[in-house]
Write a protein that holds these residues in place. Structure first.
Motif, PDB file in Angstrom:
ATOM      1  N   VAL A   1     -25.643   5.735  -5.061  1.00  0.00           N
ATOM      2  CA  VAL A   1     -24.621   6.505  -5.273  1.00  0.00           C
ATOM      3  C   VAL A   1     -24.384   7.630  -4.512  1.00  0.00           C
ATOM      4  CG1 VAL A   1     -23.488   8.224  -7.068  1.00  0.00           C
ATOM      5  CG2 VAL A   1     -23.923   5.799  -7.601  1.00  0.00           C
TER       6      VAL A   1
ATOM      7  N   ARG B   1     -23.816   6.611  -0.687  1.00  0.00           N
ATOM      8  CA  ARG B   1     -22.431   6.400  -0.183  1.00  0.00           C
ATOM      9  C   ARG B   1     -21.597   7.654  -0.128  1.00  0.00           C
ATOM     10  NH1 ARG B   1     -22.066   1.191  -4.166  1.00  0.00           N
ATOM     11  NH2 ARG B   1     -23.372  -0.207  -2.727  1.00  0.00           N
ATOM     12  N   ALA B   2     -22.119   8.707  -0.971  1.00  0.00           N
ATOM     13  CA  ALA B   2     -21.682   9.996  -0.771  1.00  0.00           C
ATOM     14  C   ALA B   2     -21.817  10.360   0.730  1.00  0.00           C
ATOM     15  CB  ALA B   2     -21.654  10.960  -1.687  1.00  0.00           C
TER      16      ALA B   2
ATOM     17  N   GLY C   1     -19.760   7.482   4.273  1.00  0.00           N
ATOM     18  CA  GLY C   1     -18.433   6.958   3.703  1.00  0.00           C
ATOM     19  C   GLY C   1     -17.873   5.681   4.344  1.00  0.00           C
TER      20      GLY C   1
ATOM     21  N   ASN D   1      -6.629   0.819   1.153  1.00  0.00           N
ATOM     22  CA  ASN D   1      -6.921   0.300  -0.072  1.00  0.00           C
ATOM     23  C   ASN D   1      -6.777   1.773  -1.020  1.00  0.00           C
ATOM     24  OD1 ASN D   1      -9.279   1.299   0.613  1.00  0.00           O
ATOM     25  ND2 ASN D   1     -10.285  -0.202  -0.109  1.00  0.00           N
ATOM     26  N   PRO D   2      -5.627   2.145  -0.983  1.00  0.00           N
ATOM     27  CA  PRO D   2      -5.743   3.570  -1.820  1.00  0.00           C
ATOM     28  C   PRO D   2      -5.671   3.109  -3.370  1.00  0.00           C
ATOM     29  CG  PRO D   2      -3.415   3.100  -0.819  1.00  0.00           C
ATOM     30  CD  PRO D   2      -4.286   2.254  -0.168  1.00  0.00           C
ATOM     31  N   PHE D   3      -6.265   3.944  -4.134  1.00  0.00           N
ATOM     32  CA  PHE D   3      -6.334   3.610  -5.654  1.00  0.00           C
ATOM     33  C   PHE D   3      -4.634   3.717  -6.079  1.00  0.00           C
ATOM     34  CE2 PHE D   3     -10.394   6.411  -5.562  1.00  0.00           C
ATOM     35  CZ  PHE D   3     -10.879   4.977  -5.500  1.00  0.00           C
ATOM     36  N   PRO D   4      -4.318   3.071  -7.130  1.00  0.00           N
ATOM     37  CA  PRO D   4      -3.043   2.894  -7.623  1.00  0.00           C
ATOM     38  C   PRO D   4      -2.762   4.550  -8.416  1.00  0.00           C
ATOM     39  CG  PRO D   4      -4.057   1.241  -8.753  1.00  0.00           C
ATOM     40  CD  PRO D   4      -5.118   1.867  -7.547  1.00  0.00           C
ATOM     41  N   LYS D   5      -3.255   5.413  -7.849  1.00  0.00           N
ATOM     42  CA  LYS D   5      -2.977   6.920  -8.409  1.00  0.00           C
ATOM     43  C   LYS D   5      -2.259   7.639  -7.461  1.00  0.00           C
ATOM     44  CE  LYS D   5      -7.734   6.539 -10.586  1.00  0.00           C
ATOM     45  NZ  LYS D   5      -7.632   6.665 -12.001  1.00  0.00           N
TER      46      LYS D   5
ATOM     47  N   TYR E   1     -10.627  12.143  -6.138  1.00  0.00           N
ATOM     48  CA  TYR E   1     -11.567  11.443  -6.853  1.00  0.00           C
ATOM     49  C   TYR E   1     -12.903  11.642  -6.605  1.00  0.00           C
ATOM     50  CZ  TYR E   1     -13.530   7.465  -9.109  1.00  0.00           C
ATOM     51  OH  TYR E   1     -14.402   6.694  -9.894  1.00  0.00           O
ATOM     52  N   GLY E   2     -13.307  11.559  -5.280  1.00  0.00           N
ATOM     53  CA  GLY E   2     -14.644  11.713  -4.793  1.00  0.00           C
ATOM     54  C   GLY E   2     -15.371  13.062  -4.882  1.00  0.00           C
TER      55      GLY E   2
ATOM     56  N   ILE F   1     -15.962  13.058  -9.168  1.00  0.00           N
ATOM     57  CA  ILE F   1     -17.034  12.312  -9.508  1.00  0.00           C
ATOM     58  C   ILE F   1     -18.434  12.723  -9.016  1.00  0.00           C
ATOM     59  CG2 ILE F   1     -15.819  10.217 -10.066  1.00  0.00           C
ATOM     60  CD1 ILE F   1     -17.063   9.094  -7.475  1.00  0.00           C
ATOM     61  N   HIS F   2     -18.470  13.332  -7.945  1.00  0.00           N
ATOM     62  CA  HIS F   2     -19.772  13.940  -7.157  1.00  0.00           C
ATOM     63  C   HIS F   2     -19.980  15.345  -7.834  1.00  0.00           C
ATOM     64  CE1 HIS F   2     -20.547  10.338  -4.957  1.00  0.00           C
ATOM     65  NE2 HIS F   2     -19.573  10.317  -4.540  1.00  0.00           N
TER      66      HIS F   2
ATOM     67  N   ARG G   1      -9.573  10.331   1.662  1.00  0.00           N
ATOM     68  CA  ARG G   1     -10.301  10.116   0.709  1.00  0.00           C
ATOM     69  C   ARG G   1     -11.736  10.174   0.942  1.00  0.00           C
ATOM     70  NH1 ARG G   1      -9.028   4.805  -2.310  1.00  0.00           N
ATOM     71  NH2 ARG G   1     -10.327   3.852  -0.379  1.00  0.00           N
TER      72      ARG G   1
ATOM     73  N   ILE H   1      -9.794  -2.650  -4.528  1.00  0.00           N
ATOM     74  CA  ILE H   1      -9.871  -1.293  -5.341  1.00  0.00           C
ATOM     75  C   ILE H   1     -11.544  -1.028  -5.556  1.00  0.00           C
ATOM     76  CG2 ILE H   1      -9.302  -0.393  -7.551  1.00  0.00           C
ATOM     77  CD1 ILE H   1      -7.162  -0.746  -5.625  1.00  0.00           C
TER      78      ILE H   1
ATOM     79  N   GLY I   1     -16.983   2.610  -2.341  1.00  0.00           N
ATOM     80  CA  GLY I   1     -17.287   3.251  -0.873  1.00  0.00           C
ATOM     81  C   GLY I   1     -17.135   4.779  -1.062  1.00  0.00           C
ATOM     82  N   VAL I   2     -16.490   5.291  -1.941  1.00  0.00           N
ATOM     83  CA  VAL I   2     -16.451   6.689  -2.056  1.00  0.00           C
ATOM     84  C   VAL I   2     -17.779   7.305  -2.969  1.00  0.00           C
ATOM     85  CG1 VAL I   2     -14.187   7.443  -1.532  1.00  0.00           C
ATOM     86  CG2 VAL I   2     -15.025   7.102  -3.993  1.00  0.00           C
ATOM     87  N   GLY I   3     -18.514   6.338  -3.360  1.00  0.00           N
ATOM     88  CA  GLY I   3     -19.802   6.537  -3.984  1.00  0.00           C
ATOM     89  C   GLY I   3     -19.746   6.675  -5.868  1.00  0.00           C
TER      90      GLY I   3
ATOM     91  N   GLN J   1     -18.528   3.994 -13.235  1.00  0.00           N
ATOM     92  CA  GLN J   1     -17.357   4.667 -13.097  1.00  0.00           C
ATOM     93  C   GLN J   1     -16.442   3.977 -12.355  1.00  0.00           C
ATOM     94  OE1 GLN J   1     -19.342   7.558 -10.645  1.00  0.00           O
ATOM     95  NE2 GLN J   1     -19.077   9.283 -12.023  1.00  0.00           N
TER      96      GLN J   1
END
Ligand SMILES: Nc1ncnc2c1ncn2[C@@H]1O[C@H](COP(=O)(O)OP(=O)(O)O)[C@@H](O)[C@H]1O
Ligand SMILES: [Mg+2]
Lengths: 297, 424
Positions: free
Chosen positions: A126, A129-130, A133, A140-144, A152-153, A156-157, A206, B308, B314-316, B321
Motif C-alpha cells: 500500500v 504504491r503511494a 504511482g 481509467n478514471p473512477f466513475p466518480k 481519492y489518493g 485514503i493515505h 490522480r 477500475i 495503483g493509487v495505493g 478499500q
C-alpha cells in the motif's frame, strides 16, 4: 569450444548432409545467443532512484522476463520500447508490484526503491504504491466526480488534514496535469464524462496527487488522438522536474521526444539500454536496429 | 476478364443476398410470433384472473336496525354477551310477515356470523349506545353475496341452486328497501383467514409474507453478498473453491421442497423453533435464496471492469478499500437486482413452507416473527382447495394482490438498477 563445434559439424555433415547440418547449427547458435545475451550499453546510472538486479518474472512456467538488470535515475524519463509481448508491461508492473494481483506471477531478483527491497516480505504494497504511482494504457478514471478522482489518493493515505488542504492538493495536481483550466468550473461532474485525453490527464493528476516519487506509465497515449498525445507528452516533460518517470511506449518518436534514456526489450530480455539520442541514431545491437528501423514490430 | 469476374461476383452476392434477407425476415417473424404468443397467454391469464377476482373487492352488506338490548348486553361482561341473538332479532324485524320457525332460521342465515363480531366491536368501543336502536351495515352470508353478484343464477331450477326462490324473494325485498348493497370489502384487506368466505381476508397471509420476507432479506442479502465478495475477491483459486462454486450452482437448482424438508429436520426437530412461524419460514427461504444471491452477486462483481480495480490499487488503495470504495458500489445494482429477483421467488414459494407447517388454518393476523402465520401463496392454495363458491373469487383476488406485489418488486429492481447504474 570452437574445435569441438567443428568436430560436431563434420560428423553431422556425414550423417545428415551439409544443408541440414548448417540449419541445425544456426538454430543452436541462436539459442546460445539468447542464453548468453547480455545487455548492450550501460544500464546503470550515477544517481539511481530504483535499482533492478537480475529480475526474472514467470507466469506459471512461462519465463516472461529474463535476468534484467537496470537502474532508473532520479528525475529522468526512462522509455521502454520493444515489440508486443516482449515483457515491457510485465517489467513495469514489477516496479510497483502490480503483478501481485496476477496469481500465477512469480518474481525473483532484487528491485530496490531508495535502498528498500520492494519484494521483501516485510514490505507493504500500500505505501509502496503511494510512492510508485501508475498510469494505465486505457484511461481509467473512477466513475466518480473529477474532484473525487483526484482527492481519492490523498484521502485514503491521510495526506491532508482538512477540506482546504484537500482542495489545494486537488487544484495543484490538476494544474500540474495541465487540466485545471479545462475543468475548474465542473469539478463535481463525473470524470468519465471527459474526453479521452482529458481522462488520461485526470488519471495522471490522480497519480500525482499522492506525491509519488516514481510514476509508471504503460503506453499512456495509445488510446489518444495526436493532439491529446502532444499535450500528455508536454506534461511528461514538465513532470520530469519533480518525478522519476518510466514510460512504456510503442511510439518511437514519442520515446525520442520525451525520454532521456531508452531501454529496448526483446522476448523478455533487456537487449540494449542507452541515452535516447544514441539509441535512435546509433543502435549497437542488431535487434535494436532492426526494431527502430521498422524491420519488425 | 477482370470485369467479367467482378460482375459475376456481384451477381452471386445478390443471389445470396436475397436468401440472407429471407432468413433474417423469417427469424424476425419467429421472434415476433413468439412474443405475441406469450403476450397473448399473459393477457389471457391476467384477464381471466381479473374477471374472476375483481368482484371479491366488494361484499354484499345488509342494513339492520339493531336494538342494543340492555337485558342482553351487560356492561361489565360485554365479551360474552349473545350478539348473534340481537342480530337475528334485527333481521327478523325486517320480515314481519314471516311466521314459521324454519323460515325464521333461514332468515337468520342470510346474515353472516361476522355481523355479531361487528356488533360486538361497536358496543365495546361505545358502551354508551346500549339501550338505543342503531342502524348498522353487516355482511351478508356468502351465498347471498354470490346470488347478488350473479354467481348463483336465477334461471336454473330451484333444486339445483343453493338459494331458494323464497330466499331470492327476501333478497329482492331487501334490495327494494335499499337495505342490501354491495360495499367495499374491508374484511378482505383487514382480516385473517376464516371458514366463512365473507369474513376471510388476506391480511394475515400478507403479514406472514412480510415477516417471512423480512427475515429472508435480512439474512440472505448480507450473507450472500459477503460470501460472493469472499469467493470472488479473497478466496484462493483451488480445488476447494471450485468445489464450493459447483455446489453453490447445484444448490440453486435444488427443488425448493427439499429445503423445506431440511428446515423441518433442522429448525423444527433439532433446534425446536416454533412450528408455523414466519421466523422458520424466513430461515428456510434464506437457504433457498442464498445460492441465487451469491451467483448474482458474483456475476456482478465479475462484471466490474478490471481497469477500475487496477486504478484503485495503483493509487495505493488496500484490497479492502478497493472493494468497499469501488467494486461494491459498482456491483451493487446487480446485487440488488439479484436479491429482489430472489425475494420475488421467495414471495411466490409454497412447497417448502408446507413442510414447516405454515399451511395451518390461522385466523389471527401474526404480530411477530414467532407467531403462527401463513403466506400469500399458501393462502391461495388453501382457498383454491375450499369448496365454497365464494372462495373462487377470493382466490383470484389474492392472486391479483400477489401479482401486484411481484410487479412492484420487479419494478423496484428495474428502478434500482437504473438509478444506481453507472457508466465507465
Ligand atoms: N497475466 C498473464 N498471464 C500469463 N502470461 C502473461 C500475462 N501477462 C502477460 N503475459 C505474457 O507475458 C509476456 C509479456 O507480456 P507483456 O508484458 O504484456 O508484453 P508487452 O507489454 O511488452 O506487450 C507475453 O508473452 C504475455 O503473453
Ligand atoms: Mg503492454
Amino acid at each position: 569450444m570452437a574445435p569441438a563445434m567443428d568436430t560436431i559439424l563434420d560428423m553431422r555433415d556425414v550423417i545428415m548432409g551439409k544443408d541440414e547440418a548448417e540449419a541445425a547449427v544456426a538454430t543452436k547458435a541462436r539459442k546460445v545467443d539468447r542464453d548468453q545475451r547480455t545487455t548492450v550499453g550501460v544500464p546503470f546510472v550515477e544517481e539511481p532512484r530504483m535499482i533492478c538486479r537480475e529480475v526474472n518474472v514467470f507466469y506459471g512456467d512461462k519465463h516472461a522476463i529474463n535476468n534484467v538488470s537496470i537502474d532508473v535515475g532520479k528525475n529522468e524519463v526512462l522509455a521502454m520500447i520493444g515489440p508486443s509481448g516482449c515483457g515491457k508491461s510485465t517489467f513495469l508492473r514489477c516496479l510497483n508490484r502490480m503483478n501481485d494481483t496476477v496469481a500465477s506471477c512469480r518474481v525473483t531478483g532484487e528491485i530496490l526503491l531508495d535502498a528498500l527491497n520492494i519484494y521483501d516480505k516485510k514490505v507493504d504494497v500500500v505505501p509502496l504504491r503511494a510512492q510508485v504511482g501508475m498510469v494505465f494504457q486505457k484511461p481509467n478514471p473512477f466513475p466518480k466526480s473529477i474532484f473525487d478522482n483526484v482527492a481519492y489518493g490523498p484521502k485514503i493515505h491521510g495526506l491532508v488534514n482538512n477540506k482546504t488542504e484537500l482542495n489545494d492538493v486537488v487544484e495543484d495536481s490538476l494544474k500540474k496535469a495541465g487540466l485545471w483550466n479545462e475543468v475548474s468550473d465542473r469539478l463535481d461532474q463525473p470524470g468519465t464524462g471527459l474526453s479521452g485525453g482529458q481522462q488520461q490527464r485526470l488519471c495522471i493528476a490522480r497519480a500525482i496527487a499522492v506525491r509519488p516519487e516514481v510514476i509508471l506509465m504503460d503506453e499512456p497515449c495509445s488510446a489518444l488522438d495526436p493532439i491529446a498525445t502532444a499535450t500528455v507528452e508536454d506534461l511528461i516533460t514538465e513532470l520530469k522536474e519533480h518525478y522519476t518517470i518510466v514510460i512504456v511506449t510503442h511510439n518511437m518518436q514519442q520515446a525520442a521526444r520525451v525520454s532521456q534514456r531508452t531501454a529496448y526489450f526483446h522476448l523478455g530480455d533487456l537487449v540494449e539500454v542507452g541515452p535516447t539520442d544514441r539509441i535512435f541514431t546509433n543502435p549497437r545491437h542488431q535487434l535494436t536496429e532492426d526494431y527502430i528501423t521498422g524491420r519488425f514490430g | 476478364m477482370s470485369e467479367n469476374h467482378q460482375i459475376s461476383t456481384m451477381d452471386r452476392v445478390s443471389v445470396g443476398l436475397a436468401a440472407r434477407y429471407r432468413k433474417e425476415r423469417r427469424f424476425r417473424l419467429f421472434g415476433i410470433s413468439a412474443i405475441v404468443a406469450s403476450l397473448l397467454f399473459l393477457a389471457l391469464l391476467l384477464a381471466s384472473i381479473t374477471a374472476k377476482g375483481y368482484t371479491a373487492f366488494r361484499q354484499t352488506e345488509v342494513l339492520l336496525d339493531v336494538y342494543l338490548d340492555p337485558a342482553v348486553l351487560d356492561v361489565h361482561n360485554l365479551a360474552t354477551a349473545n350478539y348473534a341473538a340481537l342480530v337475528r332479532d334485527a333481521a327478523l324485524a325486517l320480515f314481519s310477515q314471516v311466521e314459521s320457525r324454519q323460515d325464521k332460521r333461514i332468515i337468520g342465515k342470510l346474515i353472516s356470523t361476522g355481523a355479531a363480531y361487528r356488533l360486538q366491536d361497536l358496543v365495546t368501543s361505545k358502551p354508551e349506545l346500549i339501550g338505543s336502536t342503531r342502524p348498522i351495515w353487516v355482511p351478508a352470508d356468502d351465498e347471498v353475496d354470490m346470488f347478488v353478484k350473479g354467481h348463483i343464477p336465477r334461471d336454473v331450477p330451484e333444486a339445483e341452486r343453493r338459494v331458494s326462490d323464497k330466499q331470492a324473494s327476501w333478497i329482492d325485498q331487501l334490495v327494494a328497501a335499499d337495505r342490501l348493497k354491495l360495499k367495499f370489502n374491508t374484511a378482505f384487506f383487514q382480516a385473517g383467514d376464516s371458514r366463512e368466505p365473507e369474513l376471510a381476508g388476506i391480511r394475515g397471509a400478507a403479514a406472514g409474507s412480510m415477516f417471512t420476507l423480512a427475515i429472508t432479506l435480512l439474512l440472505s442479502f448480507p450473507v450472500g453478498v459477503a460470501a460472493a465478495v469472499y469467493l470472488e475477491e479473497f478466496a484462493p483459486k483451488n480445488r476447494w473453491t471450485d468445489l464450493i462454486e459447483v455446489n453453490i450452482n447445484n444448490l440453486a437448482a435444488i427443488p425448493s421442497i427439499v429445503f423445506g424438508l431440511l428446515g423441518l429436520a433442522v429448525f423444527l426437530n433439532f433446534m425446536n423453533l416454533p412450528r408455523s412461524a414466519s421466523l422458520v419460514g424466513g430461515l428456510v427461504l434464506t437457504l433457498m435464496t442464498l445460492p441465487t444471491i451469491i451467483i448474482a452477486s458474483r456475476a456482478s462483481l465479475k462484471s466490474v471492469p478490471p481497469s477500475i480495480r487496477e486504478a484503485a490499487l495503483g493509487v495505493g488503495a488496500s484490497k479492502m478499500q478497493t472493494i468497499s470504495h469501488h467494486i461494491l458500489p459498482l456491483a451493487m445494482p446487480g446485487m440488488m437486482t439479484g436479491a429482489i429477483i430472489g425475494m420475488a421467488r421467495a414471495l411466490g414459494e409454497t412447497a417448502p413452507l408446507l413442510m414447516i407447517g405454515m399451511v395451518a388454518f390461522i385466523v389471527d393476523v401474526p404480530n411477530s416473527f414467532s407467531d403462527p402465520a401463513t403466506v400469500l401463496p399458501v393462502q391461495i392454495f388453501l382457498w383454491a382447495d375450499s369448496p365454497e363458491r365464494a372462495f373462487v373469487e377470493r382466490t383470484s383476488a389474492a392472486i391479483m394482490i400477489l401479482l401486484l406485489l411481484l410487479l412492484a418488486m420487479n419494478a423496484a429492481a428495474v428502478f434500482l438498477r437504473n438509478k444506481f447504474e453507472r457508466r465507465w
